[in-house]
Design a protein around this motif. Structure first.
Motif, PDB file in Angstrom:
ATOM      1  N   LEU A  64      39.899  40.305  55.294  1.00  0.00           N
ATOM      2  CA  LEU A  64      39.034  41.263  54.605  1.00  0.00           C
ATOM      3  C   LEU A  64      39.438  41.388  53.147  1.00  0.00           C
ATOM      4  O   LEU A  64      38.580  41.494  52.272  1.00  0.00           O
ATOM      5  N   ASP A  65      40.744  41.371  52.885  1.00  0.00           N
ATOM      6  CA  ASP A  65      41.208  41.416  51.494  1.00  0.00           C
ATOM      7  C   ASP A  65      40.653  40.237  50.704  1.00  0.00           C
ATOM      8  O   ASP A  65      40.258  40.386  49.549  1.00  0.00           O
ATOM      9  N   GLU A  66      40.606  39.058  51.326  1.00  0.00           N
ATOM     10  CA  GLU A  66      40.055  37.873  50.661  1.00  0.00           C
ATOM     11  C   GLU A  66      38.575  38.065  50.343  1.00  0.00           C
ATOM     12  O   GLU A  66      38.106  37.700  49.268  1.00  0.00           O
ATOM     13  N   ARG A  69      38.282  40.500  47.403  1.00  0.00           N
ATOM     14  CA  ARG A  69      38.626  39.845  46.134  1.00  0.00           C
ATOM     15  C   ARG A  69      37.475  38.938  45.663  1.00  0.00           C
ATOM     16  O   ARG A  69      37.132  38.914  44.489  1.00  0.00           O
ATOM     17  N   ALA A  70      36.892  38.196  46.607  1.00  0.00           N
ATOM     18  CA  ALA A  70      35.775  37.313  46.255  1.00  0.00           C
ATOM     19  C   ALA A  70      34.578  38.130  45.772  1.00  0.00           C
ATOM     20  O   ALA A  70      33.907  37.755  44.805  1.00  0.00           O
ATOM     21  N   ASP A  71      34.334  39.251  46.429  1.00  0.00           N
ATOM     22  CA  ASP A  71      33.217  40.110  46.038  1.00  0.00           C
ATOM     23  C   ASP A  71      33.435  40.659  44.629  1.00  0.00           C
ATOM     24  O   ASP A  71      32.520  40.651  43.804  1.00  0.00           O
ATOM     25  N   LEU A  72      34.639  41.107  44.351  1.00  0.00           N
ATOM     26  CA  LEU A  72      34.944  41.611  43.009  1.00  0.00           C
ATOM     27  C   LEU A  72      34.827  40.512  41.964  1.00  0.00           C
ATOM     28  O   LEU A  72      34.329  40.741  40.867  1.00  0.00           O
TER      29      LEU A  72
END
Length: 88
Positions: A64-66, A69-72
């Protein structure tokens, strides 16, 4: 939300074994589904763990962190100009 006494959590269980799809005439009997009781238990545990996003079937929470980060990164890469691939 710090100081307000209000908490916000998102629960993303995937397909849950309820009558929701059956009422729509969909047969999901061949699709692995989580029980509603398991979703509730996961939501309660996720809240206790301080998770804002609760994904009951996801073993590796770092995935989920990945995604975040991709969304940001995608959001930060936005421009007010039309991307060249959309220009005629």
């Amino acid at each position: 939300m710090d100081g307000t006494g209000v908490g916000v959590h998102v629960v993303c269980p995937g397909v849950v074994a309820t009558e929701f799809h059956e009422v729509q005439g969909m047969d999901l009997s061949a699709v692995p589904r989580m029980s509603a009781d398991d979703v509730v238990a996961a939501a309660q545990a996720g809240i206790a763990l301080g998770e804002g996003v609760i994904a009951p079937g996801l073993e590796d929470y770092s995935l989920l962190d990945e995604v975040f980060r991709a969304d940001l990164a995608a959001f930060g890469g936005q421009s007010p100009k039309l991307a060249s691939r959309y220009q005629g």
